[in-house]
Scaffold this motif. Structure first.
Motif, PDB file in Angstrom:
ATOM      1  N   GLY A  35     -70.269  18.870 -11.508  1.00 34.87           N
ATOM      2  CA  GLY A  35     -71.614  18.145 -10.718  1.00 34.87           C
ATOM      3  C   GLY A  35     -72.430  18.418 -11.115  1.00 34.87           C
ATOM      4  N   ASN A  36     -74.057  17.808 -10.821  1.00 38.30           N
ATOM      5  CA  ASN A  36     -75.490  18.265 -11.088  1.00 38.30           C
ATOM      6  C   ASN A  36     -76.071  19.177 -10.305  1.00 38.30           C
ATOM      7  N   ASP A  83     -79.367  21.334 -21.692  1.00 42.46           N
ATOM      8  CA  ASP A  83     -78.261  20.698 -20.520  1.00 42.46           C
ATOM      9  C   ASP A  83     -77.095  20.897 -19.273  1.00 42.46           C
ATOM     10  N   ILE A  84     -77.145  21.705 -19.455  1.00 42.72           N
ATOM     11  CA  ILE A  84     -75.927  22.070 -19.085  1.00 42.72           C
ATOM     12  C   ILE A  84     -76.069  24.157 -18.117  1.00 42.72           C
ATOM     13  N   VAL A  85     -75.683  24.295 -17.065  1.00 43.25           N
ATOM     14  CA  VAL A  85     -75.569  25.681 -16.538  1.00 43.25           C
ATOM     15  C   VAL A  85     -74.469  25.622 -16.580  1.00 43.25           C
ATOM     16  N   LEU A  86     -73.769  27.131 -16.822  1.00 40.90           N
ATOM     17  CA  LEU A  86     -72.527  28.047 -17.042  1.00 40.90           C
ATOM     18  C   LEU A  86     -72.292  28.597 -15.660  1.00 40.90           C
ATOM     19  N   VAL A  87     -71.181  28.665 -15.220  1.00 46.23           N
ATOM     20  CA  VAL A  87     -70.963  29.416 -13.871  1.00 46.23           C
ATOM     21  C   VAL A  87     -69.596  29.290 -14.218  1.00 46.23           C
ATOM     22  N   ASP A  88     -68.713  30.899 -13.052  1.00 43.63           N
ATOM     23  CA  ASP A  88     -67.444  31.357 -13.346  1.00 43.63           C
ATOM     24  C   ASP A  88     -67.330  31.697 -12.280  1.00 43.63           C
ATOM     25  N   VAL A  89     -66.527  30.485 -11.706  1.00 42.78           N
ATOM     26  CA  VAL A  89     -66.317  30.565 -10.230  1.00 42.78           C
ATOM     27  C   VAL A  89     -65.024  29.978  -9.824  1.00 42.78           C
ATOM     28  N   CYS A  90     -64.632  30.582  -8.959  1.00 41.07           N
ATOM     29  CA  CYS A  90     -63.251  30.474  -8.331  1.00 41.07           C
ATOM     30  C   CYS A  90     -63.473  28.707  -7.159  1.00 41.07           C
ATOM     31  N   GLU A  91     -63.073  27.611  -7.506  1.00 36.36           N
ATOM     32  CA  GLU A  91     -63.450  26.579  -6.489  1.00 36.36           C
ATOM     33  C   GLU A  91     -63.574  26.466  -4.984  1.00 36.36           C
TER      34      GLU A  91
END
Length: 98
Positions: A35-36, A83-91
């Motif tokens: 999402g945003n 345009d985007i934010v890249l993240v590395d997470v376990c939801e």
């Protein structure tokens, strides 16, 4: 006459929270668009960003807020692009019930 200060350091690129809110957050762990950015959690004492807040799906046609939100620690943000934010997470770890 123009005065040029040659001792001035190069300014670092800056971004406002309103600019950050326009970007989609993408989890590189599974490629899902989360999402945003809705809000930013920051430390009042030192002024550093602690986490990005991204809302989950809406309850009942958006009339009653969100079911949950993603609270993404700042250390898990990999890259902020145009345009985007890249993240590395376990939801499961960042999903918080509202």
């Amino acid at each position: 006459m123009h005065i040029i200060n040659r001792n001035r350091k190069k300014e670092k690129p800056s971004m406002r929270v309103c600019d950050l809110r326009e970007k989609e957050v993408v989890n590189t762990n599974n490629g899902q668009i989360l999402g945003n950015v809705l809000d930013v959690d920051f430390d009042e004492k030192c002024g550093k960003i602690c986490a990005l807040i991204v809302p989950g799906p809406c309850k009942c046609f958006g009339l009653f807020g969100y079911e949950y939100e993603y609270v993404i620690p700042w250390c898990r943000v990999l890259k902020i692009g145009p345009d985007i934010v890249l993240v590395d997470v376990c939801e499961k770890e960042v999903k918080k019930k509202c």
